[in-house]
Design a protein around this motif. Structure first.
Motif, PDB file in Angstrom:
ATOM      1  N   TRP A  26     -36.093 -12.432 -40.974  1.00 56.79           N
ATOM      2  CA  TRP A  26     -34.922 -12.575 -41.834  1.00 56.79           C
ATOM      3  C   TRP A  26     -35.250 -12.373 -43.310  1.00 56.79           C
ATOM      4  O   TRP A  26     -34.338 -12.173 -44.111  1.00 56.79           O
ATOM      5  N   THR A  27     -36.527 -12.474 -43.677  1.00 54.63           N
ATOM      6  CA  THR A  27     -36.871 -12.534 -45.108  1.00 54.63           C
ATOM      7  C   THR A  27     -37.822 -11.448 -45.580  1.00 54.63           C
ATOM      8  O   THR A  27     -38.240 -11.467 -46.740  1.00 54.63           O
ATOM      9  N   THR A  28     -38.189 -10.516 -44.718  1.00 54.11           N
ATOM     10  CA  THR A  28     -39.076  -9.420 -45.077  1.00 54.11           C
ATOM     11  C   THR A  28     -38.292  -8.116 -44.942  1.00 54.11           C
ATOM     12  O   THR A  28     -37.757  -7.840 -43.855  1.00 54.11           O
ATOM     13  N   PRO A  29     -38.196  -7.314 -46.004  1.00 48.80           N
ATOM     14  CA  PRO A  29     -37.344  -6.120 -45.956  1.00 48.80           C
ATOM     15  C   PRO A  29     -37.584  -5.215 -44.753  1.00 48.80           C
ATOM     16  O   PRO A  29     -36.618  -4.799 -44.097  1.00 48.80           O
ATOM     17  N   GLU A  30     -38.852  -4.917 -44.419  1.00 54.91           N
ATOM     18  CA  GLU A  30     -39.073  -3.989 -43.310  1.00 54.91           C
ATOM     19  C   GLU A  30     -38.607  -4.553 -41.973  1.00 54.91           C
ATOM     20  O   GLU A  30     -38.121  -3.811 -41.113  1.00 54.91           O
ATOM     21  N   HIS A  31     -38.740  -5.866 -41.780  1.00 52.01           N
ATOM     22  CA  HIS A  31     -38.249  -6.473 -40.540  1.00 52.01           C
ATOM     23  C   HIS A  31     -36.721  -6.558 -40.533  1.00 52.01           C
ATOM     24  O   HIS A  31     -36.074  -6.234 -39.539  1.00 52.01           O
ATOM     25  N   PHE A  32     -36.149  -6.997 -41.653  1.00 50.65           N
ATOM     26  CA  PHE A  32     -34.692  -7.152 -41.749  1.00 50.65           C
ATOM     27  C   PHE A  32     -34.001  -5.811 -41.541  1.00 50.65           C
ATOM     28  O   PHE A  32     -33.016  -5.714 -40.799  1.00 50.65           O
ATOM     29  N   ALA A  33     -34.529  -4.747 -42.168  1.00 50.07           N
ATOM     30  CA  ALA A  33     -33.942  -3.410 -42.033  1.00 50.07           C
ATOM     31  C   ALA A  33     -34.001  -2.918 -40.596  1.00 50.07           C
ATOM     32  O   ALA A  33     -33.154  -2.127 -40.175  1.00 50.07           O
ATOM     33  N   ALA A  34     -34.988  -3.389 -39.837  1.00 53.18           N
ATOM     34  CA  ALA A  34     -35.165  -2.927 -38.463  1.00 53.18           C
ATOM     35  C   ALA A  34     -34.120  -3.510 -37.506  1.00 53.18           C
ATOM     36  O   ALA A  34     -33.829  -2.905 -36.475  1.00 53.18           O
ATOM     37  N   TRP A  35     -33.543  -4.684 -37.837  1.00 49.95           N
ATOM     38  CA  TRP A  35     -32.585  -5.265 -36.894  1.00 49.95           C
ATOM     39  C   TRP A  35     -31.185  -5.436 -37.464  1.00 49.95           C
ATOM     40  O   TRP A  35     -30.210  -5.386 -36.720  1.00 49.95           O
ATOM     41  N   PHE A  36     -31.049  -5.626 -38.766  1.00 52.84           N
ATOM     42  CA  PHE A  36     -29.706  -5.775 -39.342  1.00 52.84           C
ATOM     43  C   PHE A  36     -28.980  -4.447 -39.190  1.00 52.84           C
ATOM     44  O   PHE A  36     -29.502  -3.400 -39.518  1.00 52.84           O
ATOM     45  N   GLY A  37     -27.799  -4.480 -38.661  1.00 47.94           N
ATOM     46  CA  GLY A  37     -27.049  -3.262 -38.431  1.00 47.94           C
ATOM     47  C   GLY A  37     -27.058  -2.820 -36.987  1.00 47.94           C
ATOM     48  O   GLY A  37     -26.371  -1.868 -36.636  1.00 47.94           O
ATOM     49  N   GLY A  38     -27.853  -3.494 -36.147  1.00 48.01           N
ATOM     50  CA  GLY A  38     -27.886  -3.109 -34.740  1.00 48.01           C
ATOM     51  C   GLY A  38     -28.380  -1.680 -34.587  1.00 48.01           C
ATOM     52  O   GLY A  38     -29.491  -1.353 -34.982  1.00 48.01           O
ATOM     53  N   ASP A  39     -27.517  -0.811 -34.079  1.00 50.29           N
ATOM     54  CA  ASP A  39     -27.872   0.597 -33.883  1.00 50.29           C
ATOM     55  C   ASP A  39     -27.709   1.432 -35.146  1.00 50.29           C
ATOM     56  O   ASP A  39     -28.138   2.576 -35.189  1.00 50.29           O
ATOM     57  N   LEU A  44     -35.011   1.500 -45.352  1.00 49.80           N
ATOM     58  CA  LEU A  44     -35.851   0.487 -45.982  1.00 49.80           C
ATOM     59  C   LEU A  44     -35.847   0.615 -47.501  1.00 49.80           C
ATOM     60  O   LEU A  44     -35.856  -0.388 -48.204  1.00 49.80           O
ATOM     61  N   ASP A  45     -35.784   1.847 -48.015  1.00 56.58           N
ATOM     62  CA  ASP A  45     -35.803   2.028 -49.472  1.00 56.58           C
ATOM     63  C   ASP A  45     -34.508   1.578 -50.144  1.00 56.58           C
ATOM     64  O   ASP A  45     -34.409   1.577 -51.362  1.00 56.58           O
ATOM     65  N   ARG A  46     -33.533   1.136 -49.334  1.00 59.66           N
ATOM     66  CA  ARG A  46     -32.281   0.628 -49.893  1.00 59.66           C
ATOM     67  C   ARG A  46     -32.071  -0.842 -49.551  1.00 59.66           C
ATOM     68  O   ARG A  46     -30.952  -1.336 -49.552  1.00 59.66           O
ATOM     69  N   VAL A  47     -33.172  -1.536 -49.245  1.00 60.59           N
ATOM     70  CA  VAL A  47     -33.150  -2.975 -48.984  1.00 60.59           C
ATOM     71  C   VAL A  47     -33.900  -3.676 -50.114  1.00 60.59           C
ATOM     72  O   VAL A  47     -35.018  -3.295 -50.449  1.00 60.59           O
TER      73      VAL A  47
END
Length: 150
Positions: A26-39, A44-47
């Motif tokens: 929930w708190t690391t951009p690369e992880h959050f970008a991987a699951w937020f938004g579903g499909d 990542l460069d916009r998180v």
């Protein structure tokens, strides 16, 4: 509660990962970008995430034909137990904090975590809350897949 009285979203999930890993997702951009938004794609460069009380966060979700920006402010950060943040998209009323998202992470003692998610704010219609809940369920399905692969 009747559908017409709906004022938010409540979801509870048991995740097969220690709460430190769930909190990190929930708190690391690369992880959050991987699951937020579903499909949907979340480049990542916009998180951006300044994970501290008063810190800002933002991202852009890309769906076919359009971009959906989201942003907000962290109100509470208690690692690895709890996050409270505001969330706004382009449809949020001017001058509003948007929706308030609360995520708590409870260690179940068996390397699993109970995620309790709550969204409130009163800015959405009952139909919009129902659609947003479906979206969060898809996001959490993607979170489950991300935790299984990391």
């Amino acid at each position: 509660m009747t559908e017409s009285a709906r004022e938010g979203i409540d979801i509870t999930r048991i995740l097969d990962a220690p709460r430190e890993r769930v909190f990190e997702a929930w708190t690391t951009p690369e992880h959050f970008a991987a699951w937020f938004g579903g499909d949907a794609e979340v480049p990542l460069d916009r998180v951006s995430m300044d994970v501290r009380p008063g810190g800002d966060w933002s991202l852009v979700m890309v769906v076919p034909g359009t971009e959906m920006p989201f942003h907000g402010v962290y109100r509470e950060v208690v690692a690895p137990e709890r996050l409270v943040l505001t969330m706004k998209d382009a449809s949020a009323p001017a001058g509003s904090d948007g929706e308030i998202v609360t995520a708590t992470f409870a260690d179940r003692g068996d390397r699993t975590t109970e995620l309790v998610f709550r969204q409130r704010g009163g800015n959405l219609t009952p139909e919009q809350y129902a659609a947003a809940e479906d979206g969060w369920e898809a996001f959490f399905d993607a979170l489950v897949a991300r935790l299984a692969s990391s």
